[in-house]
Each structure stands twice: as C-alpha cells, then as structure tokens.
Design an enzyme around this catalytic site. Sequence first.
Site, PDB file in Angstrom:
ATOM      1  N   LEU A  90       0.450   3.636  -2.122  1.00 26.19           N
ATOM      2  CA  LEU A  90       0.833   3.490  -3.521  1.00 26.19           C
ATOM      3  C   LEU A  90       1.290   4.805  -4.140  1.00 26.19           C
ATOM      4  O   LEU A  90       0.694   5.851  -3.925  1.00 26.19           O
ATOM      5  CB  LEU A  90      -0.348   2.937  -4.334  1.00 26.19           C
ATOM      6  CG  LEU A  90      -0.929   1.606  -3.834  1.00 26.19           C
ATOM      7  CD1 LEU A  90      -2.094   1.185  -4.716  1.00 26.19           C
ATOM      8  CD2 LEU A  90       0.139   0.525  -3.801  1.00 26.19           C
ATOM      9  N   HIS A  91       2.354   4.705  -4.942  1.00 25.59           N
ATOM     10  CA  HIS A  91       2.835   5.842  -5.718  1.00 25.59           C
ATOM     11  C   HIS A  91       2.893   5.425  -7.185  1.00 25.59           C
ATOM     12  O   HIS A  91       2.503   4.293  -7.534  1.00 25.59           O
ATOM     13  CB  HIS A  91       4.203   6.316  -5.210  1.00 25.59           C
ATOM     14  CG  HIS A  91       5.213   5.219  -5.060  1.00 25.59           C
ATOM     15  ND1 HIS A  91       5.762   4.553  -6.139  1.00 25.59           N
ATOM     16  CD2 HIS A  91       5.775   4.653  -3.957  1.00 25.59           C
ATOM     17  CE1 HIS A  91       6.619   3.638  -5.718  1.00 25.59           C
ATOM     18  NE2 HIS A  91       6.649   3.666  -4.395  1.00 25.59           N
ATOM     19  N   LYS A  99      13.437  -1.441  -7.642  1.00 21.55           N
ATOM     20  CA  LYS A  99      13.990  -0.726  -6.488  1.00 21.55           C
ATOM     21  C   LYS A  99      14.338  -1.692  -5.356  1.00 21.55           C
ATOM     22  O   LYS A  99      15.318  -1.502  -4.652  1.00 21.55           O
ATOM     23  CB  LYS A  99      13.029   0.357  -5.987  1.00 21.55           C
ATOM     24  CG  LYS A  99      13.703   1.290  -4.963  1.00 21.55           C
ATOM     25  CD  LYS A  99      12.849   2.462  -4.601  1.00 21.55           C
ATOM     26  CE  LYS A  99      11.767   2.091  -3.659  1.00 21.55           C
ATOM     27  NZ  LYS A  99      12.276   1.690  -2.308  1.00 21.55           N
ATOM     28  N   GLN A 129      15.246  -8.129  -3.115  1.00 20.70           N
ATOM     29  CA  GLN A 129      13.989  -8.833  -2.870  1.00 20.70           C
ATOM     30  C   GLN A 129      13.571  -9.633  -4.098  1.00 20.70           C
ATOM     31  O   GLN A 129      13.129 -10.784  -3.989  1.00 20.70           O
ATOM     32  CB  GLN A 129      12.885  -7.832  -2.516  1.00 20.70           C
ATOM     33  CG  GLN A 129      11.509  -8.449  -2.401  1.00 20.70           C
ATOM     34  CD  GLN A 129      10.455  -7.425  -2.047  1.00 20.70           C
ATOM     35  OE1 GLN A 129      10.270  -7.103  -0.878  1.00 20.70           O
ATOM     36  NE2 GLN A 129       9.751  -6.901  -3.041  1.00 20.70           N
ATOM     37  N   GLY A 170       0.805  -1.214   0.000  1.00 19.61           N
ATOM     38  CA  GLY A 170       0.000   0.000   0.000  1.00 19.61           C
ATOM     39  C   GLY A 170       0.837   1.263   0.000  1.00 19.61           C
ATOM     40  O   GLY A 170       2.020   1.243  -0.320  1.00 19.61           O
ATOM     41  N   GLN A 174       7.894  -9.138   8.095  1.00 22.31           N
ATOM     42  CA  GLN A 174       9.116  -8.677   7.426  1.00 22.31           C
ATOM     43  C   GLN A 174       9.662  -7.392   8.036  1.00 22.31           C
ATOM     44  O   GLN A 174      10.612  -6.814   7.520  1.00 22.31           O
ATOM     45  CB  GLN A 174       8.875  -8.505   5.927  1.00 22.31           C
ATOM     46  CG  GLN A 174       7.961  -7.368   5.529  1.00 22.31           C
ATOM     47  CD  GLN A 174       7.598  -7.437   4.054  1.00 22.31           C
ATOM     48  OE1 GLN A 174       6.848  -8.310   3.622  1.00 22.31           O
ATOM     49  NE2 GLN A 174       8.115  -6.503   3.278  1.00 22.31           N
ATOM     50  N   GLY A 190       5.209   4.496  -9.027  1.00 23.33           N
ATOM     51  CA  GLY A 190       5.987   3.293  -9.272  1.00 23.33           C
ATOM     52  C   GLY A 190       5.135   2.040  -9.166  1.00 23.33           C
ATOM     53  O   GLY A 190       5.175   1.161 -10.031  1.00 23.33           O
ATOM     54  N   HIS A 191       4.326   1.948  -8.092  1.00 20.86           N
ATOM     55  CA  HIS A 191       3.417   0.814  -7.950  1.00 20.86           C
ATOM     56  C   HIS A 191       2.439   0.753  -9.120  1.00 20.86           C
ATOM     57  O   HIS A 191       2.169  -0.312  -9.673  1.00 20.86           O
ATOM     58  CB  HIS A 191       2.598   0.937  -6.656  1.00 20.86           C
ATOM     59  CG  HIS A 191       3.386   0.849  -5.404  1.00 20.86           C
ATOM     60  ND1 HIS A 191       3.491   1.913  -4.529  1.00 20.86           N
ATOM     61  CD2 HIS A 191       4.089  -0.166  -4.844  1.00 20.86           C
ATOM     62  CE1 HIS A 191       4.226   1.551  -3.498  1.00 20.86           C
ATOM     63  NE2 HIS A 191       4.604   0.299  -3.667  1.00 20.86           N
ATOM     64  N   ARG A 226       8.091   5.489   1.618  1.00 14.71           N
ATOM     65  CA  ARG A 226       8.722   6.116   2.796  1.00 14.71           C
ATOM     66  C   ARG A 226       9.073   7.589   2.574  1.00 14.71           C
ATOM     67  O   ARG A 226       9.394   8.290   3.531  1.00 14.71           O
ATOM     68  CB  ARG A 226       9.984   5.339   3.181  1.00 14.71           C
ATOM     69  CG  ARG A 226       9.704   3.897   3.589  1.00 14.71           C
ATOM     70  CD  ARG A 226      10.976   3.111   3.794  1.00 14.71           C
ATOM     71  NE  ARG A 226      10.711   1.694   4.022  1.00 14.71           N
ATOM     72  CZ  ARG A 226      10.488   1.154   5.220  1.00 14.71           C
ATOM     73  NH1 ARG A 226      10.536   1.905   6.294  1.00 14.71           N
ATOM     74  NH2 ARG A 226      10.241  -0.139   5.339  1.00 14.71           N
TER      75      ARG A 226
END
Length: 279
Positions: free
Chosen positions: A33-34, A149, A153, A31, A61, A36-37, A187
């Site tokens: 969201l920007h 990014k 991961q 969530g 996590q 990029g998402h 963030r």
Amino acid sequence: MKVFKRIKELQAHLQQLRANDKTIGLVPTMGALHQGHLSLVGQARDNADVVISTIFVNPTQFNDPKDLERYPRPIEQDMHKLEQIGCDILFNPEVSEMYAGNEQWHLEIGELEHLLEGKFRPGHYQGVTQVVFKLFDIVKPDVALFGQKDYQQFKVIARMVDLLKLPIRLVMCPILRDDDGLAMSSRNIHLSATERQNALILSKALFWLKDNFKSNNITQLQEQAANIIRQQDGVDLEYLEIADGETLHTANQNSVSFVALVAARVGKTRLIDNVLLND
C-alpha cells in the site's frame, strides 16, 4: 481494526453491522500500500459507515508467473498503514480460501477486454473480474472504490456491475502523484534511481497532452506525445492512446470525454498512467 482471513467469519461480522443499519464501503487492493491506496480508504470513509479493505494478490490476473512472484507483499507494514488511516476491517485471505480447485470463469465483457491493456495482457481482465466478483459476493458492499490509475480496470468492473446487475455504487478516485509527477504505484519500488528519473517522462508526456489538447487534432497530438516518450533512454513505450473515455476506442470528434493512457517498460518494470483530458 479487525482482521479476517476466513470468509465465514468476515461474513458473520458484516451481517451484524448490517443488522445495525451500517453501510459498507469496500477498497480492494493487492497490498504494498502507498498513499494512493490510503486515499481510497479515506474517501470510503466519506461514502460509508464502515470501511473494509482487502489485501489479496490474485494469481488469476497475472500473465507472467515471474511478475506474480515479484509482486511485493509487506503485509505487516500494510496493516500498520491501514490502522493509522482508520480502516475498520481488513480481509486478507489465502489463495486456498478464495479459490476451490480448478475453477472456470468467463464473463463476456466485449471489446473492453481486448483493447490497450487487454492487448498486452491477454486474460488479465478475466482474472480481475473473477476476483472482484468474488469480493463483491463475499462483502456485498454498498459502495466500492477504485483508483483512476487503473482507468481501464474501472471501466471493466463498471461493465461487470452493469451486466450482472449488482447493487453496488462504484467510485473512481483521482490519481495520487509524488511531487515529481510520478503516479504512485506498488511497482515503483522496483525502479532504480536512474529508472525512476527516466519514468518521469510518462507523466510529462501526459501533462503536455492535457495542456495542448484539441479534439480536432487527435492523431497528431498522440504521435507528438509518443515521440516525447520514445526520445527518453531506458523507456520502452508499449502504447500511448488518446481514447474515448467511455469506450476506450481511439477518440474522435464525436467523443464526449477524452482520456490519454500510456504503458511502458522502464527497465524491467511495467508502468501505466493516464490523464483525463477534458475533466
């Protein structure tokens, strides 16, 4: 856009779609969201008939409970953004729907778990693989899309897919940046105006590395780029590494692909970024 909070209801709907030979693309998110998402959702549309996005802030996590508490959760805004971009399905479960009691999970993913991010966030990638496996098992997507990014991961999830022989195609989508070069991140909203300005040194150092990259001079280049960041007030560098694009060990002349990865604290906000050096 259909919204589901229960696993059984979502699975019943997905079963209907599969009966009509629809392919399913999954975009897992936490969530906040920007763009990029949203670009992942757009690219999922190019890779599948039906796009499902998940919003779930996964507690397993997070190493720091305060970090979990601070993580932004603007669900109404997120839903609006997903509808606008043409997402077909949102899965937004509660923690109690995803985790039953005191679950145990450990996947032996090797050294990838302990390098770079893993060194600074012990246990983080066990939490990531745990929740992503759950989402894969629930949705059973044909394709799943993740952002570059979180490069490490992506490599961890690819390792999991390989180890467990999951029939899912993974797609890594390019980093989206603001006009000033800052990598988009949920963030970033925690940065003050001054901190945001200070944070630009991360992408500047990475772009400098890309412009000056020579594979026979890795140690010197890495140190020069790290010094660029260390000279910036208000930025506490955790690591800057020119890594082998496959293993994430420090790159050497035998490496085929190269990626520069950085993590730093800007004020109280921890940021990561990376750039592919020979894409």
